[in-house]
Design a protein around this motif. Structure first.
Motif, PDB file in Angstrom:
ATOM      1  N   SER A  16      42.249  35.045  38.802  1.00  0.00           N
ATOM      2  CA  SER A  16      42.039  35.731  37.530  1.00  0.00           C
ATOM      3  C   SER A  16      40.983  36.816  37.673  1.00  0.00           C
ATOM      4  O   SER A  16      40.117  36.749  38.553  1.00  0.00           O
ATOM      5  CB  SER A  16      41.586  34.742  36.454  1.00  0.00           C
ATOM      6  OG  SER A  16      42.572  33.765  36.203  1.00  0.00           O
ATOM      7  N   LEU A  17      41.067  37.771  36.760  1.00  0.00           N
ATOM      8  CA  LEU A  17      40.121  38.880  36.723  1.00  0.00           C
ATOM      9  C   LEU A  17      40.075  39.369  35.286  1.00  0.00           C
ATOM     10  O   LEU A  17      41.101  39.338  34.579  1.00  0.00           O
ATOM     11  CB  LEU A  17      40.601  40.003  37.646  1.00  0.00           C
ATOM     12  CG  LEU A  17      39.602  40.941  38.303  1.00  0.00           C
ATOM     13  CD1 LEU A  17      38.609  40.180  39.162  1.00  0.00           C
ATOM     14  CD2 LEU A  17      40.350  41.968  39.156  1.00  0.00           C
ATOM     15  N   ARG A  18      38.914  39.811  34.824  1.00  0.00           N
ATOM     16  CA  ARG A  18      38.823  40.403  33.495  1.00  0.00           C
ATOM     17  C   ARG A  18      38.282  41.816  33.602  1.00  0.00           C
ATOM     18  O   ARG A  18      37.181  42.041  34.100  1.00  0.00           O
ATOM     19  CB  ARG A  18      37.946  39.585  32.553  1.00  0.00           C
ATOM     20  CG  ARG A  18      38.031  40.091  31.118  1.00  0.00           C
ATOM     21  CD  ARG A  18      37.289  39.236  30.127  1.00  0.00           C
ATOM     22  NE  ARG A  18      35.869  39.578  30.045  1.00  0.00           N
ATOM     23  CZ  ARG A  18      35.138  39.397  28.942  1.00  0.00           C
ATOM     24  NH1 ARG A  18      35.682  38.892  27.855  1.00  0.00           N
ATOM     25  NH2 ARG A  18      33.853  39.701  28.960  1.00  0.00           N
ATOM     26  N   LEU A  19      39.066  42.739  33.105  1.00  0.00           N
ATOM     27  CA  LEU A  19      38.640  44.137  33.049  1.00  0.00           C
ATOM     28  C   LEU A  19      38.042  44.433  31.685  1.00  0.00           C
ATOM     29  O   LEU A  19      38.474  43.883  30.673  1.00  0.00           O
ATOM     30  CB  LEU A  19      39.820  45.073  33.301  1.00  0.00           C
ATOM     31  CG  LEU A  19      40.633  44.843  34.571  1.00  0.00           C
ATOM     32  CD1 LEU A  19      41.729  45.913  34.690  1.00  0.00           C
ATOM     33  CD2 LEU A  19      39.756  44.823  35.797  1.00  0.00           C
ATOM     34  N   SER A  20      37.062  45.311  31.678  1.00  0.00           N
ATOM     35  CA  SER A  20      36.452  45.776  30.430  1.00  0.00           C
ATOM     36  C   SER A  20      36.504  47.290  30.380  1.00  0.00           C
ATOM     37  O   SER A  20      36.503  47.954  31.421  1.00  0.00           O
ATOM     38  CB  SER A  20      34.991  45.325  30.345  1.00  0.00           C
ATOM     39  OG  SER A  20      34.863  43.929  30.378  1.00  0.00           O
ATOM     40  N   CYS A  21      36.531  47.805  29.181  1.00  0.00           N
ATOM     41  CA  CYS A  21      36.497  49.256  28.979  1.00  0.00           C
ATOM     42  C   CYS A  21      35.584  49.524  27.797  1.00  0.00           C
ATOM     43  O   CYS A  21      35.913  49.163  26.663  1.00  0.00           O
ATOM     44  CB  CYS A  21      37.892  49.791  28.734  1.00  0.00           C
ATOM     45  SG  CYS A  21      37.939  51.530  28.229  1.00  0.00           S
ATOM     46  N   ALA A  22      34.455  50.142  28.061  1.00  0.00           N
ATOM     47  CA  ALA A  22      33.493  50.470  27.021  1.00  0.00           C
ATOM     48  C   ALA A  22      33.709  51.901  26.552  1.00  0.00           C
ATOM     49  O   ALA A  22      33.750  52.829  27.366  1.00  0.00           O
ATOM     50  CB  ALA A  22      32.078  50.298  27.560  1.00  0.00           C
ATOM     51  N   ALA A  23      33.837  52.059  25.241  1.00  0.00           N
ATOM     52  CA  ALA A  23      34.118  53.370  24.667  1.00  0.00           C
ATOM     53  C   ALA A  23      32.908  53.903  23.920  1.00  0.00           C
ATOM     54  O   ALA A  23      32.130  53.136  23.341  1.00  0.00           O
ATOM     55  CB  ALA A  23      35.315  53.276  23.726  1.00  0.00           C
ATOM     56  N   SER A  24      32.759  55.210  23.939  1.00  0.00           N
ATOM     57  CA  SER A  24      31.707  55.865  23.156  1.00  0.00           C
ATOM     58  C   SER A  24      32.196  57.226  22.708  1.00  0.00           C
ATOM     59  O   SER A  24      33.117  57.806  23.302  1.00  0.00           O
ATOM     60  CB  SER A  24      30.421  55.992  23.982  1.00  0.00           C
ATOM     61  OG  SER A  24      30.646  56.765  25.142  1.00  0.00           O
ATOM     62  N   GLY A  25      31.582  57.731  21.635  1.00  0.00           N
ATOM     63  CA  GLY A  25      31.919  59.066  21.160  1.00  0.00           C
ATOM     64  C   GLY A  25      33.146  59.154  20.281  1.00  0.00           C
ATOM     65  O   GLY A  25      33.637  60.254  20.007  1.00  0.00           O
ATOM     66  N   SER A  66      35.352  48.672  33.923  1.00  0.00           N
ATOM     67  CA  SER A  66      34.623  47.861  34.895  1.00  0.00           C
ATOM     68  C   SER A  66      35.359  46.550  35.089  1.00  0.00           C
ATOM     69  O   SER A  66      36.262  46.212  34.316  1.00  0.00           O
ATOM     70  CB  SER A  66      33.185  47.613  34.430  1.00  0.00           C
ATOM     71  OG  SER A  66      33.173  46.917  33.206  1.00  0.00           O
ATOM     72  N   GLY A  67      34.967  45.810  36.121  1.00  0.00           N
ATOM     73  CA  GLY A  67      35.537  44.492  36.343  1.00  0.00           C
ATOM     74  C   GLY A  67      36.586  44.402  37.427  1.00  0.00           C
ATOM     75  O   GLY A  67      37.067  43.316  37.740  1.00  0.00           O
ATOM     76  N   GLY A  68      36.959  45.531  37.978  1.00  0.00           N
ATOM     77  CA  GLY A  68      37.951  45.500  39.044  1.00  0.00           C
ATOM     78  C   GLY A  68      37.377  44.898  40.323  1.00  0.00           C
ATOM     79  O   GLY A  68      36.179  44.669  40.433  1.00  0.00           O
ATOM     80  N   GLY A  69      38.255  44.640  41.278  1.00  0.00           N
ATOM     81  CA  GLY A  69      37.809  44.088  42.545  1.00  0.00           C
ATOM     82  C   GLY A  69      38.949  43.458  43.312  1.00  0.00           C
ATOM     83  O   GLY A  69      40.120  43.708  43.023  1.00  0.00           O
ATOM     84  N   LEU A  70      38.574  42.643  44.274  1.00  0.00           N
ATOM     85  CA  LEU A  70      39.539  41.955  45.122  1.00  0.00           C
ATOM     86  C   LEU A  70      39.684  40.517  44.648  1.00  0.00           C
ATOM     87  O   LEU A  70      38.684  39.819  44.428  1.00  0.00           O
ATOM     88  CB  LEU A  70      39.064  41.985  46.576  1.00  0.00           C
ATOM     89  CG  LEU A  70      39.891  41.221  47.605  1.00  0.00           C
ATOM     90  CD1 LEU A  70      41.279  41.841  47.732  1.00  0.00           C
ATOM     91  CD2 LEU A  70      39.182  41.219  48.959  1.00  0.00           C
ATOM     92  N   VAL A  71      40.927  40.076  44.477  1.00  0.00           N
ATOM     93  CA  VAL A  71      41.188  38.710  44.008  1.00  0.00           C
ATOM     94  C   VAL A  71      42.398  38.176  44.752  1.00  0.00           C
ATOM     95  O   VAL A  71      43.302  38.940  45.119  1.00  0.00           O
ATOM     96  CB  VAL A  71      41.404  38.690  42.473  1.00  0.00           C
ATOM     97  CG1 VAL A  71      42.579  39.556  42.060  1.00  0.00           C
ATOM     98  CG2 VAL A  71      41.540  37.278  41.950  1.00  0.00           C
ATOM     99  N   GLN A  72      42.420  36.885  44.968  1.00  0.00           N
ATOM    100  CA  GLN A  72      43.556  36.258  45.640  1.00  0.00           C
ATOM    101  C   GLN A  72      44.701  36.052  44.656  1.00  0.00           C
ATOM    102  O   GLN A  72      44.471  35.870  43.448  1.00  0.00           O
ATOM    103  CB  GLN A  72      43.155  34.925  46.240  1.00  0.00           C
ATOM    104  CG  GLN A  72      42.301  35.025  47.486  1.00  0.00           C
ATOM    105  CD  GLN A  72      42.148  33.701  48.196  1.00  0.00           C
ATOM    106  OE1 GLN A  72      42.170  32.638  47.577  1.00  0.00           O
ATOM    107  NE2 GLN A  72      41.979  33.757  49.515  1.00  0.00           N
TER     108      GLN A  72
END
Length: 125
Positions: free
Chosen positions: A17-26, A7-13
C-alpha cells in the motif's frame, strides 16, 4: 498563483500500500473537482480517480476500482489517493489536478485547469 504539490510516492512491493497526498494553494479548494492521473513510460497520461468539491462523489478507472480510494480534506486543502493491493502495472508518475468545473465525472486531462509536478510510484514484483 495556484500550486498543487504531490507527495508520498516511492517504491513499494506488489500487494503493498501507498498513500499519495496533494496539497493545494492559491485556489478556493472546496469548489474544485480534484483528480488523480498517471503516466507510465511510453504511455499516454490516463485517468485514475476523481472527487467532487464536497467529497461526496467519487469516480474511478476500472483498472483501480476496489483497490484505490480517493478522498479529500477541505480544511487542509489536500486530496489523497490511498493505493492498496498495488500491482507492477500501477508503476507511473502520478499527478493531481484541479478542475474548476467541479464535476468528478470529467475524466480527460483537458477538463482540468491546474496540475501538480507529479510523484513517482514504482511497484516491484
Amino acid at each position: 498563483q495556484v500550486q498543487l504539490v504531490e507527495s508520498g510516492g516511492g517504491l513499494v512491493q506488489a500487494g503493498g500500500s501507498l498513500r499519495l497526498s496533494c496539497a493545494a494553494s492559491g485556489l478556493t479548494f472546496s469548489i474544485y473537482a480534484m483528480g488523480w492521473f498517471r503516466q507510465a513510460p511510453g504511455k499516454e497520461r490516463e485517468f485514475v480517480a476523481s472527487i467532487n468539491g464536497g467529497g461526496g462523489t467519487t469516480y474511478y478507472a476500472d483498472s483501480v476500482k476496489g483497490r484505490f480510494t480517493i478522498s479529500r480534506d477541505n480544511a487542509k486543502n489536500t486530496v489523497y489517493l490511498q493505493m492498496n493491493s498495488v500491482k507492477p502495472e500501477d508503476t507511473a508518475v502520478y499527478y493531481c489536478a484541479a478542475g474548476r468545473h467541479g464535476n468528478p465525472y470529467y475524466t480527460t486531462s483537458q477538463y482540468y485547469n491546474y496540475w501538480g509536478q507529479g510523484t513517482q510510484v514504482t511497484v516491484s514484483s
